[in-house]
Design a protein around this motif. Structure first.
Motif, PDB file in Angstrom:
ATOM      1  N   LYS A  94       0.844  -1.196   0.000  1.00  0.00           N
ATOM      2  CA  LYS A  94       0.000   0.000   0.000  1.00  0.00           C
ATOM      3  C   LYS A  94       0.877   1.242   0.000  1.00  0.00           C
ATOM      4  O   LYS A  94       2.071   1.188   0.339  1.00  0.00           O
ATOM      5  CB  LYS A  94      -0.952   0.017   1.191  1.00  0.00           C
ATOM      6  N   THR A  95       0.267   2.362  -0.387  1.00  0.00           N
ATOM      7  CA  THR A  95       0.963   3.643  -0.445  1.00  0.00           C
ATOM      8  C   THR A  95       0.176   4.662   0.366  1.00  0.00           C
ATOM      9  O   THR A  95      -1.037   4.817   0.179  1.00  0.00           O
ATOM     10  CB  THR A  95       1.097   4.126  -1.896  1.00  0.00           C
ATOM     11  N   ILE A  96       0.856   5.345   1.267  1.00  0.00           N
ATOM     12  CA  ILE A  96       0.226   6.359   2.110  1.00  0.00           C
ATOM     13  C   ILE A  96       0.623   7.731   1.568  1.00  0.00           C
ATOM     14  O   ILE A  96       1.807   8.059   1.470  1.00  0.00           O
ATOM     15  CB  ILE A  96       0.684   6.200   3.573  1.00  0.00           C
ATOM     16  N   GLU A  97      -0.367   8.524   1.185  1.00  0.00           N
ATOM     17  CA  GLU A  97      -0.113   9.802   0.524  1.00  0.00           C
ATOM     18  C   GLU A  97       0.257  10.890   1.529  1.00  0.00           C
ATOM     19  O   GLU A  97      -0.323  10.995   2.609  1.00  0.00           O
ATOM     20  CB  GLU A  97      -1.335  10.249  -0.275  1.00  0.00           C
ATOM     21  N   ALA A 130       4.424  13.375  10.516  1.00  0.00           N
ATOM     22  CA  ALA A 130       3.223  12.568  10.293  1.00  0.00           C
ATOM     23  C   ALA A 130       3.344  11.283  11.092  1.00  0.00           C
ATOM     24  O   ALA A 130       4.390  10.633  11.108  1.00  0.00           O
ATOM     25  CB  ALA A 130       3.076  12.249   8.810  1.00  0.00           C
ATOM     26  N   VAL A 131       2.261  10.920  11.789  1.00  0.00           N
ATOM     27  CA  VAL A 131       2.238   9.726  12.629  1.00  0.00           C
ATOM     28  C   VAL A 131       1.365   8.672  11.955  1.00  0.00           C
ATOM     29  O   VAL A 131       0.184   8.906  11.679  1.00  0.00           O
ATOM     30  CB  VAL A 131       1.685  10.050  14.026  1.00  0.00           C
ATOM     31  N   ALA A 190      -3.545   5.470   6.323  1.00  0.00           N
ATOM     32  CA  ALA A 190      -3.443   6.921   6.224  1.00  0.00           C
ATOM     33  C   ALA A 190      -2.785   7.471   7.477  1.00  0.00           C
ATOM     34  O   ALA A 190      -2.626   6.760   8.482  1.00  0.00           O
ATOM     35  CB  ALA A 190      -4.830   7.541   6.036  1.00  0.00           C
ATOM     36  N   VAL A 191      -2.432   8.733   7.419  1.00  0.00           N
ATOM     37  CA  VAL A 191      -1.813   9.407   8.564  1.00  0.00           C
ATOM     38  C   VAL A 191      -2.845   9.592   9.669  1.00  0.00           C
ATOM     39  O   VAL A 191      -3.966  10.044   9.417  1.00  0.00           O
ATOM     40  CB  VAL A 191      -1.236  10.770   8.137  1.00  0.00           C
ATOM     41  N   ALA A 192      -2.453   9.241  10.888  1.00  0.00           N
ATOM     42  CA  ALA A 192      -3.378   9.355  12.025  1.00  0.00           C
ATOM     43  C   ALA A 192      -3.291  10.717  12.693  1.00  0.00           C
ATOM     44  O   ALA A 192      -4.310  11.299  13.077  1.00  0.00           O
ATOM     45  CB  ALA A 192      -3.076   8.261  13.044  1.00  0.00           C
ATOM     46  N   THR A 204       4.580   2.091  15.550  1.00  0.00           N
ATOM     47  CA  THR A 204       4.165   3.385  15.023  1.00  0.00           C
ATOM     48  C   THR A 204       5.311   3.994  14.216  1.00  0.00           C
ATOM     49  O   THR A 204       6.474   3.921  14.625  1.00  0.00           O
ATOM     50  CB  THR A 204       3.778   4.342  16.164  1.00  0.00           C
ATOM     51  N   VAL A 205       4.982   4.589  13.070  1.00  0.00           N
ATOM     52  CA  VAL A 205       5.987   5.162  12.191  1.00  0.00           C
ATOM     53  C   VAL A 205       5.849   6.677  12.173  1.00  0.00           C
ATOM     54  O   VAL A 205       4.746   7.221  12.127  1.00  0.00           O
ATOM     55  CB  VAL A 205       5.838   4.591  10.761  1.00  0.00           C
TER      56      VAL A 205
END
Length: 404
Positions: free
Chosen positions: A199-202, A235-236, A243-245, A223-224
């Motif tokens: 997957k890719t997180i924008e 971004a967490v 997606a970003v949380a 957690t990244v």
């Protein structure tokens, strides 16, 4: 987004000179004396720091825990160092470059020299090592990541990612690799053993431009954390998320990030020349400490201290500073210490597992970013000036993303 690299280098040099004149020097008490162009840092479980040198002759400076000078230098055969990673068994991996040739050197724990090399594509490469010993190599020129199996002797597979792969973090929890694609404005997720991105997180702005995700680190719980240069935030990304949380504001073009075992997050910012501290589960930065000009890579040591590298703008003027656990605790409480001393046992945070398995923080070869206001502000790492000049002279091929 495309840039004129000649223009970028000129603008960057001007910004760095102005920034260096405006900012105060970092405290001297924690300075580690090296001569060269330090660009990478990795810290072993016993506190030994390995500092990659992009300067003449290359090599890796070995600094014992608490020391202020290297005890020895591991030769890289005269080739400059562009990437470092530590495997779970203490094996040190080093990416080197010379002309149009690049290689991954393998240095067993305690060894004095590179034992063997693995050919990799030409260019400047960030590295990361997984909990099983798998090594990941970012290939900015090809928009790919090469994967080398544990104890491998050649690249096992190459995986396509987004444009401009800059840095890689691997979680110790399940071995998932996360790749920042700085030009594309995204994070590619590669599960352990996979042959492709899952997957890719924008990470793009409302106008559709990249937020310039660069540095990346994984916490002990999976957690990244991603340093976004253009959007001035961290971004967490929660484990398993698409997606970003959350986002944590950090001014000044946050570029590189590291996470301690207790979940504390440390961030270097180029324009403001500071090291910011975010306490576990916090929604905002607690405070910061001034750094030398052009702070880049950083790593957390077992005693809770943090080592920050500033590559410098000319050979021999790079800086490496160790910030004590006590100074970091004070900064997290909103106070800025006047000086940061040598490591101390006060309030130890210990090294995150990732710190011993991969380079902490982000790369020294940042792409430009745009800050707010009427004018555009270009940010990057000081050593890019050296890298750009060396690469042109050596005739390295230019990549489509030019993240390298």
């Amino acid at each position: 987004m495309k840039y004129s690299w000649a223009t970028f280098t000129a603008v960057l040099g001007t910004i760095l000179c102005l920034g260096a004149a405006a900012a105060g020097a970092a405290p001297d008490e924690g300075t580690i004396d090296v001569y060269g162009t330090p660009v990478r840092v990795a810290i072993a479980a016993d506190g030994t720091a390995y500092l990659g040198n992009y300067g003449q002759g290359g090599g890796i400076f070995v600094v014992p825990s608490g020391a202020t000078t290297p005890s020895r230098t591991i030769s890289t055969g005269g080739h400059v160092t562009t990437g470092l990673a530590l495997g779970p068994d203490g094996t040190l991996y080093v990416a080197t470059a010379e002309g149009d040739q690049s290689a991954l050197g393998v240095i067993p724990a305690g060894a004095a020299n590179v034992e063997r090399t693995i050919p990799i594509s030409p260019g400047l490469h960030a590295l990361a090592a997984g909990p099983d010993g798998t090594v990941y190599v970012a290939n900015p020129a090809g928009n790919t990541v090469s994967v080398i199996a544990p104890n491998g002797t050649a690249v096992d597979r190459t995986i396509a990612v987004g444009a401009g792969p800059a840095e890689i973090a691997v979680t110790t929890k399940d071995g998932t690799a996360f790749v920042t694609n700085q030009t594309a404005g995204s994070v590619s997720v590669i599960p352990a053993g996979a042959d492709a991105v899952s997957k890719t997180i924008e990470l793009v702005s409302d106008t559709g431009t990249s937020e310039q995700p660069h540095g990346i680190a994984a916490g002990p719980d999976g957690t990244v954390y991603v340093a976004n240069i253009a959007s001035n935030d961290i971004a967490v990304i929660k484990p398993g998320a698409d997606a970003v949380a959350d986002r944590i504001y950090v001014e000044g073009g946050p570029q590189d990030v590291a996470v301690a075992r207790d979940g504390s997050v440390y961030v270097t910012s180029l324009l403001t020349q500071k090291l910011s501290v975010i306490r576990p589960h916090a929604k905002e930065a607690g405070g910061s400490i001034p750094t030398d000009a052009g702070p880049g890579h950083l790593a957390v040591a077992p005693d809770g201290s943090v080592i920050v590298i500033s590559p410098g703008t000319s050979p021999g003027d790079g800086a490496v500073v160790r910030y004590s656990a006590a100074a970091l605790v004070a900064a997290s409480q909103g106070s800025t210490p006047a000086a940061s001393g040598a490591p101390t046992a006060a309030a130890p945070a210990e090294t995150a597992p990732e710190a011993a398995a991969q380079p902490s923080g982000g790369s020294w070869n940042a792409l430009p970013a745009v800050a707010g206001g009427v004018a555009a502000v270009v940010v990057g790492v000081a050593v890019w000036i050296l890298v750009n000049g060396r690469r042109r002279k050596a005739g390295l091929a230019a990549g489509t993303s030019r993240a390298d």
